[in-house]
Design a protein around this motif. Structure first.
Motif, PDB file in Angstrom:
ATOM      1  N   LYS A   1     -17.678  32.852 -61.233  1.00 52.47           N
ATOM      2  CA  LYS A   1     -16.434  32.123 -61.030  1.00 52.47           C
ATOM      3  C   LYS A   1     -16.639  31.091 -59.921  1.00 52.47           C
ATOM      4  O   LYS A   1     -17.401  31.311 -58.985  1.00 52.47           O
ATOM      5  N   ARG A   2     -15.966  29.970 -60.071  1.00 47.27           N
ATOM      6  CA  ARG A   2     -16.044  28.957 -59.026  1.00 47.27           C
ATOM      7  C   ARG A   2     -15.314  29.459 -57.779  1.00 47.27           C
ATOM      8  O   ARG A   2     -14.199  29.963 -57.850  1.00 47.27           O
ATOM      9  N   VAL A   3     -15.971  29.313 -56.641  1.00 48.00           N
ATOM     10  CA  VAL A   3     -15.417  29.815 -55.389  1.00 48.00           C
ATOM     11  C   VAL A   3     -15.349  28.685 -54.377  1.00 48.00           C
ATOM     12  O   VAL A   3     -16.321  27.949 -54.182  1.00 48.00           O
ATOM     13  N   LYS A   4     -14.201  28.550 -53.742  1.00 49.44           N
ATOM     14  CA  LYS A   4     -14.028  27.578 -52.672  1.00 49.44           C
ATOM     15  C   LYS A   4     -13.832  28.334 -51.367  1.00 49.44           C
ATOM     16  O   LYS A   4     -12.933  29.173 -51.258  1.00 49.44           O
ATOM     17  N   GLU A   5     -14.693  28.067 -50.374  1.00 53.61           N
ATOM     18  CA  GLU A   5     -14.584  28.729 -49.082  1.00 53.61           C
ATOM     19  C   GLU A   5     -13.650  27.926 -48.186  1.00 53.61           C
ATOM     20  O   GLU A   5     -13.736  26.695 -48.118  1.00 53.61           O
ATOM     21  N   ILE A   6     -12.774  28.628 -47.494  1.00 56.92           N
ATOM     22  CA  ILE A   6     -11.749  27.968 -46.684  1.00 56.92           C
ATOM     23  C   ILE A   6     -11.729  28.572 -45.282  1.00 56.92           C
ATOM     24  O   ILE A   6     -11.520  29.783 -45.119  1.00 56.92           O
ATOM     25  N   ASN A   7     -11.976  27.753 -44.295  1.00 58.93           N
ATOM     26  CA  ASN A   7     -11.776  28.137 -42.898  1.00 58.93           C
ATOM     27  C   ASN A   7     -10.472  27.504 -42.437  1.00 58.93           C
ATOM     28  O   ASN A   7     -10.307  26.283 -42.515  1.00 58.93           O
ATOM     29  N   ALA A   8      -9.551  28.319 -41.978  1.00 62.23           N
ATOM     30  CA  ALA A   8      -8.233  27.796 -41.615  1.00 62.23           C
ATOM     31  C   ALA A   8      -7.692  28.544 -40.402  1.00 62.23           C
ATOM     32  O   ALA A   8      -8.237  29.571 -39.981  1.00 62.23           O
ATOM     33  N   THR A   9      -6.618  28.007 -39.855  1.00 58.74           N
ATOM     34  CA  THR A   9      -5.875  28.719 -38.820  1.00 58.74           C
ATOM     35  C   THR A   9      -4.435  28.872 -39.293  1.00 58.74           C
ATOM     36  O   THR A   9      -3.890  27.980 -39.957  1.00 58.74           O
ATOM     37  N   VAL A  10      -3.844  30.009 -38.986  1.00 58.14           N
ATOM     38  CA  VAL A  10      -2.471  30.279 -39.410  1.00 58.14           C
ATOM     39  C   VAL A  10      -1.642  30.735 -38.219  1.00 58.14           C
ATOM     40  O   VAL A  10      -2.178  31.276 -37.235  1.00 58.14           O
ATOM     41  N   ALA A  11      -0.332  30.490 -38.300  1.00 61.85           N
ATOM     42  CA  ALA A  11       0.560  30.874 -37.207  1.00 61.85           C
ATOM     43  C   ALA A  11       0.690  32.384 -37.098  1.00 61.85           C
ATOM     44  O   ALA A  11       0.865  32.929 -36.004  1.00 61.85           O
ATOM     45  N   SER A  12       0.605  33.070 -38.242  1.00 62.48           N
ATOM     46  CA  SER A  12       0.685  34.535 -38.256  1.00 62.48           C
ATOM     47  C   SER A  12       0.002  35.028 -39.520  1.00 62.48           C
ATOM     48  O   SER A  12      -0.392  34.231 -40.377  1.00 62.48           O
ATOM     49  N   LEU A  13      -0.125  36.334 -39.643  1.00 63.34           N
ATOM     50  CA  LEU A  13      -0.753  36.933 -40.817  1.00 63.34           C
ATOM     51  C   LEU A  13       0.271  37.315 -41.872  1.00 63.34           C
ATOM     52  O   LEU A  13       0.007  38.172 -42.725  1.00 63.34           O
ATOM     53  N   ARG A  14       1.439  36.681 -41.829  1.00 63.63           N
ATOM     54  CA  ARG A  14       2.426  36.881 -42.891  1.00 63.63           C
ATOM     55  C   ARG A  14       1.859  36.390 -44.221  1.00 63.63           C
ATOM     56  O   ARG A  14       1.053  35.469 -44.276  1.00 63.63           O
ATOM     57  N   LEU A  15       2.319  37.008 -45.285  1.00 65.68           N
ATOM     58  CA  LEU A  15       1.850  36.647 -46.621  1.00 65.68           C
ATOM     59  C   LEU A  15       2.064  35.177 -46.912  1.00 65.68           C
ATOM     60  O   LEU A  15       1.166  34.496 -47.441  1.00 65.68           O
ATOM     61  N   ASP A  16       3.234  34.631 -46.582  1.00 67.23           N
ATOM     62  CA  ASP A  16       3.497  33.226 -46.903  1.00 67.23           C
ATOM     63  C   ASP A  16       2.588  32.281 -46.118  1.00 67.23           C
ATOM     64  O   ASP A  16       2.151  31.246 -46.638  1.00 67.23           O
ATOM     65  N   CYS A  17       2.244  32.650 -44.885  1.00 64.76           N
ATOM     66  CA  CYS A  17       1.370  31.802 -44.070  1.00 64.76           C
ATOM     67  C   CYS A  17      -0.055  31.775 -44.622  1.00 64.76           C
ATOM     68  O   CYS A  17      -0.649  30.707 -44.792  1.00 64.76           O
ATOM     69  N   VAL A  18      -0.594  32.951 -44.889  1.00 62.45           N
ATOM     70  CA  VAL A  18      -1.980  33.037 -45.362  1.00 62.45           C
ATOM     71  C   VAL A  18      -2.105  32.436 -46.759  1.00 62.45           C
ATOM     72  O   VAL A  18      -3.059  31.712 -47.061  1.00 62.45           O
ATOM     73  N   ALA A  19      -1.135  32.722 -47.626  1.00 61.42           N
ATOM     74  CA  ALA A  19      -1.165  32.165 -48.983  1.00 61.42           C
ATOM     75  C   ALA A  19      -1.078  30.646 -48.947  1.00 61.42           C
ATOM     76  O   ALA A  19      -1.749  29.952 -49.725  1.00 61.42           O
ATOM     77  N   SER A  20      -0.274  30.122 -48.053  1.00 63.63           N
ATOM     78  CA  SER A  20      -0.142  28.667 -47.922  1.00 63.63           C
ATOM     79  C   SER A  20      -1.485  28.039 -47.560  1.00 63.63           C
ATOM     80  O   SER A  20      -1.873  27.018 -48.132  1.00 63.63           O
ATOM     81  N   ALA A  21      -2.211  28.666 -46.633  1.00 69.64           N
ATOM     82  CA  ALA A  21      -3.527  28.148 -46.238  1.00 69.64           C
ATOM     83  C   ALA A  21      -4.528  28.278 -47.368  1.00 69.64           C
ATOM     84  O   ALA A  21      -5.346  27.381 -47.601  1.00 69.64           O
TER      85      ALA A  21
END
Length: 267
Positions: free
Chosen positions: A179-199
């Motif tokens: 499967k094609r995989v895209k690696e993402i390094n990000a920062t989030v305000a919190s570990l809430r589901l909506d924050c992490v999913a958004s990133a």
């Protein structure tokens, strides 16, 4: 003897009870005829649920098989007493379909799945769908139950505006799907589901919340109704029609007190 009622008693959700009950019926069929039997395709959450139920049956011989090593969706195959696991390939209930796009349209996973289901095929009859693109041809590899393979070959000729051809072969010859995989390094305000999913999905938090309200978001293969649900390392977030994101690592905080996350998006 299968203690079906006792096994089902430990499962709380009605839909989970129904799923496990169907699988236990396959166990009973296999034992009664001393022959192979198999379930429909299971996603990872369902597979974990079924595995937990089957562990209560002493001496039961079974294998989860999705057509190739590392398959996400898999059936569970029950073996008769006289058979060896290697013989399962001779009784292989799965087939590999290759759907070739002759029109060079930009077809996605959703397009292929939608076209298959428009033929009246239920999702549980379809395993992994791996979209491939190269300079010569766009195509898709699909694992399906053998009893619907010919039906798809005869009836699937178009996906939207694209003309397609379908060929079928034994999945034993299929190389591991990558499967094609895209690696993402990000920062989030919190570990809430909506924050992490958004990133992970590159979608606004408000849009993620819309998906959650529409019951399109799963956390570890279970539908999540709360955007504030805390996400941890190893979790899988999936959005129907958008793919899935794995939380590979959670790092420390930045100077602005945001949390570093390393994600992998599978498309």
């Amino acid at each position: 003897m299968i203690k079906k009622e006792l096994i089902l008693k430990s499962i709380s959700k009605l839909e989970d009870k129904l799923l496990v009950s169907k699988v236990l019926d396959k166990v009973a069929k296999s034992e009664a005829a001393n022959s192979y039997a198999h379930s429909d395709f299971l996603d990872p959450y369902q597979r974990s649920l079924v595995h937990g139920a089957l562990e209560h049956i002493k001496g039961l011989r079974y294998t989860f098989w999705g057509g190739y090593d590392g398959a996400e969706r898999a059936i569970v195959v029950f073996h008769p007493d006289f058979a060896y696991e290697d013989e399962m390939h001779d009784q292989n209930p799965l087939r590999l379909l290759t759907i070739a796009d002759k029109s060079r349209e930009e077809l996605s996973h959703r397009d292929y799945l939608g076209a298959l289901m428009s033929l009246g095929i239920k999702r549980e009859k379809i395993g992994d769908i791996v979209v491939r693109k190269d300079e010569r041809e766009n195509s898709c590899s699909v694992i399906v139950l053998s009893d619907i393979a010919d039906y798809i070959c005869y009836n699937l000729s178009r996906i939207g505006r694209a003309r397609v051809s379908v060929s079928v072969e034994d999945t034993v010859n299929m190389e591991d799907a990558q499967k094609r995989v895209k690696e993402i390094n990000a920062t989030v305000a919190s570990l809430r589901l909506d924050c992490v999913a958004s990133a992970g999905f590159g979608i606004s938090r408000s849009k993620i919340c819309d998906y959650i309200r529409a019951e399109r978001v799963n956390l570890n293969w279970e539908m999540s109704s709360s955007p504030t649900k805390q996400v941890k390392q190893g979790d899988i977030i999936s959005i129907r029609g958008q793919g899935r994101v794995a939380v590979e690592d959670i790092g420390g905080n930045t100077r602005k007190d945001r949390i570093r996350v390393f994600l992998k998006k599978f498309v």
